[in-house]
Design an enzyme around this catalytic site. Structure first.
Site, PDB file in Angstrom:
ATOM      1  N   HIS A 174       0.829  -1.209   0.000  1.00 44.10           N
ATOM      2  CA  HIS A 174       0.000   0.000   0.000  1.00 44.10           C
ATOM      3  C   HIS A 174       0.863   1.258   0.000  1.00 44.10           C
ATOM      4  O   HIS A 174       0.679   2.153  -0.834  1.00 44.10           O
ATOM      5  CB  HIS A 174      -0.908  -0.009   1.241  1.00 44.10           C
ATOM      6  CG  HIS A 174      -1.631   1.281   1.489  1.00 44.10           C
ATOM      7  ND1 HIS A 174      -2.978   1.442   1.234  1.00 44.10           N
ATOM      8  CD2 HIS A 174      -1.196   2.481   1.975  1.00 44.10           C
ATOM      9  CE1 HIS A 174      -3.331   2.685   1.532  1.00 44.10           C
ATOM     10  NE2 HIS A 174      -2.265   3.337   1.990  1.00 44.10           N
ATOM     11  N   GLU A 175       1.803   1.320   0.938  1.00 43.71           N
ATOM     12  CA  GLU A 175       2.595   2.539   1.077  1.00 43.71           C
ATOM     13  C   GLU A 175       3.521   2.766  -0.123  1.00 43.71           C
ATOM     14  O   GLU A 175       3.673   3.889  -0.602  1.00 43.71           O
ATOM     15  CB  GLU A 175       3.384   2.514   2.381  1.00 43.71           C
ATOM     16  CG  GLU A 175       2.519   2.643   3.622  1.00 43.71           C
ATOM     17  CD  GLU A 175       1.708   3.932   3.636  1.00 43.71           C
ATOM     18  OE1 GLU A 175       2.148   4.939   3.062  1.00 43.71           O
ATOM     19  OE2 GLU A 175       0.610   3.920   4.224  1.00 43.71           O
TER      20      GLU A 175
ATOM     21  N   HIS B 151       1.834   4.404  -3.011  1.00 45.74           N
ATOM     22  CA  HIS B 151       1.754   5.863  -3.001  1.00 45.74           C
ATOM     23  C   HIS B 151       2.901   6.450  -3.831  1.00 45.74           C
ATOM     24  O   HIS B 151       2.749   7.508  -4.452  1.00 45.74           O
ATOM     25  CB  HIS B 151       1.810   6.396  -1.569  1.00 45.74           C
ATOM     26  CG  HIS B 151       0.499   6.330  -0.849  1.00 45.74           C
ATOM     27  ND1 HIS B 151      -0.647   6.920  -1.328  1.00 45.74           N
ATOM     28  CD2 HIS B 151       0.157   5.734   0.332  1.00 45.74           C
ATOM     29  CE1 HIS B 151      -1.642   6.704  -0.481  1.00 45.74           C
ATOM     30  NE2 HIS B 151      -1.186   5.982   0.536  1.00 45.74           N
TER      31      HIS B 151
ATOM     32  N   TYR C 175      -4.051  14.898  -2.981  1.00 42.74           N
ATOM     33  CA  TYR C 175      -4.372  14.199  -1.744  1.00 42.74           C
ATOM     34  C   TYR C 175      -5.460  14.953  -0.977  1.00 42.74           C
ATOM     35  O   TYR C 175      -5.270  15.419   0.141  1.00 42.74           O
ATOM     36  CB  TYR C 175      -3.117  14.028  -0.890  1.00 42.74           C
ATOM     37  CG  TYR C 175      -3.214  12.881   0.094  1.00 42.74           C
ATOM     38  CD1 TYR C 175      -3.296  11.569  -0.372  1.00 42.74           C
ATOM     39  CD2 TYR C 175      -3.224  13.103   1.459  1.00 42.74           C
ATOM     40  CE1 TYR C 175      -3.393  10.509   0.516  1.00 42.74           C
ATOM     41  CE2 TYR C 175      -3.319  12.056   2.351  1.00 42.74           C
ATOM     42  CZ  TYR C 175      -3.407  10.763   1.881  1.00 42.74           C
ATOM     43  OH  TYR C 175      -3.503   9.708   2.761  1.00 42.74           O
TER      44      TYR C 175
ATOM     45  N   GLU D 247      -5.739   6.905  -2.050  1.00 40.96           N
ATOM     46  CA  GLU D 247      -5.733   5.868  -1.014  1.00 40.96           C
ATOM     47  C   GLU D 247      -6.268   4.534  -1.547  1.00 40.96           C
ATOM     48  O   GLU D 247      -5.740   3.468  -1.227  1.00 40.96           O
ATOM     49  CB  GLU D 247      -6.570   6.322   0.181  1.00 40.96           C
ATOM     50  CG  GLU D 247      -5.860   7.291   1.095  1.00 40.96           C
ATOM     51  CD  GLU D 247      -4.630   6.679   1.747  1.00 40.96           C
ATOM     52  OE1 GLU D 247      -4.633   5.473   2.035  1.00 40.96           O
ATOM     53  OE2 GLU D 247      -3.651   7.410   1.960  1.00 40.96           O
TER      54      GLU D 247
ATOM     55  N   ASP E 192      -9.452  14.414   7.759  1.00 47.88           N
ATOM     56  CA  ASP E 192      -8.773  13.413   6.939  1.00 47.88           C
ATOM     57  C   ASP E 192      -8.667  13.860   5.480  1.00 47.88           C
ATOM     58  O   ASP E 192      -8.937  13.090   4.558  1.00 47.88           O
ATOM     59  CB  ASP E 192      -9.523  12.077   7.058  1.00 47.88           C
ATOM     60  CG  ASP E 192      -8.839  10.911   6.361  1.00 47.88           C
ATOM     61  OD1 ASP E 192      -7.592  10.885   6.335  1.00 47.88           O
ATOM     62  OD2 ASP E 192      -9.550  10.032   5.838  1.00 47.88           O
TER      63      ASP E 192
ATOM     64  N   HIS F 153      -9.267   8.521   3.617  1.00 46.15           N
ATOM     65  CA  HIS F 153      -9.230   7.138   4.090  1.00 46.15           C
ATOM     66  C   HIS F 153     -10.632   6.570   4.312  1.00 46.15           C
ATOM     67  O   HIS F 153     -10.775   5.376   4.576  1.00 46.15           O
ATOM     68  CB  HIS F 153      -8.461   7.031   5.411  1.00 46.15           C
ATOM     69  CG  HIS F 153      -6.995   7.264   5.302  1.00 46.15           C
ATOM     70  ND1 HIS F 153      -6.432   8.518   5.471  1.00 46.15           N
ATOM     71  CD2 HIS F 153      -5.965   6.412   5.060  1.00 46.15           C
ATOM     72  CE1 HIS F 153      -5.118   8.429   5.345  1.00 46.15           C
ATOM     73  NE2 HIS F 153      -4.803   7.177   5.082  1.00 46.15           N
TER      74      HIS F 153
END
Length: 339
Positions: free
Chosen positions: A156-157, A160, A171, A180, A253, A258
């Protein structure tokens, strides 16, 4: 020069905010560290000219200076430290999906070396991509465990980073939720590809095993059933919607990046399971083509991304109308019309 990347963490700020308000000290500390990194807004480092998989894992020694001490480099034997080995293996699994399935040469498609730091901070409840490298906390072992333990979190990270070097999705609001969601999609595919799982056999959870014993939940997010990943007195209830009728309009957020990511997440799950077989083969290919096709604007909303996936399906499968129709139907099931 590539613009500064957004600071993207696996644990949403609203979860840590809730824990902090309840007096959970590790969450207070984690939020402070996250705020500092968010303010830093690092630009990516130049790619290392070393074709093929090239990993370096560092030990931050529970400090806050990055990257820390180099403890394992490409091809070196396993460490006695399980966090080092999990990070090393997760970097490799992510590289393998992108290289083997999509022909991508590392995160930037220019052989960027994959760097990661483990044991960042003390009881740090997060993991993040900062535009240059991965960083992992050990968790507090009360709410969260070791953040290197979940390969989908690593995928996932790092994704990005892929988004940073391709569509560069803003974002904020729907573009941020897509940012996300894309990371959740490919994070799940990293796990599925490593396990050689068919779409029907995957758990479609993000961060399964990350929650500490006693926490009422199974993961951070569920692509199969958004809104059901956790329901815990400390964490609250998973707020993700699965349909546009339940879209959450919020200023928190970054506009719910998210939270509302559950909608495109669920569209991908519906597509992958409807097509059957391995999710990375057709559904993943369509999403990858849409992300990297250089036609998606940075401010793309859900409808724009849905249209991009339909166009990608038509281009890749021109003689297979049912695939295109299934893409359209999957978006329609979550209340998004590609038009």
């Amino acid at each position: 020069m590539t613009a500064a990347a957004p600071f993207c963490t696996i644990v949403p700020p609203f979860v840590l905010d809730r824990l902090a308000e309840a007096g959970h000290e590790p969450a207070v500390h984690s939020l402070a560290l996250d705020a500092a990194h968010r303010a830093a807004r690092l630009s990516p480092a130049p790619p290392v000219a070393a074709p093929g998989l090239n990993r370096v894992v560092y030990d931050a020694g529970h400090g806050q200076r990055l990257p820390g001490r180099s403890v394992r480099t490409e091809g070196r034997a396993a460490s006695s430290d399980s966090s080092v080995n999990h990070a090393y293996d997760g970097l490799g699994a992510t590289f393998a999906l992108y290289a083997d399935v999509f022909g991508r040469h590392s995160i930037d498609d220019r052989d960027l070396r994959l760097d990661a730091s483990v044991h960042y901070g003390r009881d740090y409840d997060n993991a993040f991509w900062n535009g240059r490298q991965m960083v992992f906390g050990d968790g507090d072992n009360v709410v969260f465990g070791d953040f290197t333990a979940c390969v989908d979190v690593i995928g996932h990270e790092l994704t990005h980073g892929v988004t940073q070097f391709t569509a560069g999705l803003d974002y904020q609001d729907q573009p941020g939720a897509l940012n996300e969601s894309v990371s959740d999609v490919f994070g799940s595919l990293v796990k599925q590809y490593a396990l050689r799982q068919a779409a029907a056999d995957a758990d479609w959870l993000i961060g399964a095993g990350l929650l500490a014993p006693g926490v009422q939940g199974v993961a951070l997010r569920s692509m199969k059933a958004p809104g059901t990943a956790y329901d815990d007195p400390r964490l609250g209830k998973d707020p993700q919607p699965a349909h546009m009728r339940d879209y959450v309009d919020t200023s928190q957020d970054n506009g719910g990046v998210h939270i509302n990511s559950g909608i495109p997440n669920h569209a991908f799950y519906l597509l992958a399971t409807a097509l059957g077989g391995s999710a990375w083969e057709r559904a993943g290919r369509i999403w990858y083509d849409a992300l990297t096709g250089r036609t998606l604007p940075a401010d793309a909303d859900f409808t724009a991304f849905a249209r991009a996936t339909v166009a990608a399906a038509r281009a890749r499968y021109p003689d297979d109308r049912p695939v295109v129709d299934t893409v359209t139907a999957s978006w329609a099931q979550v209340g998004v019309s590609p038009g």
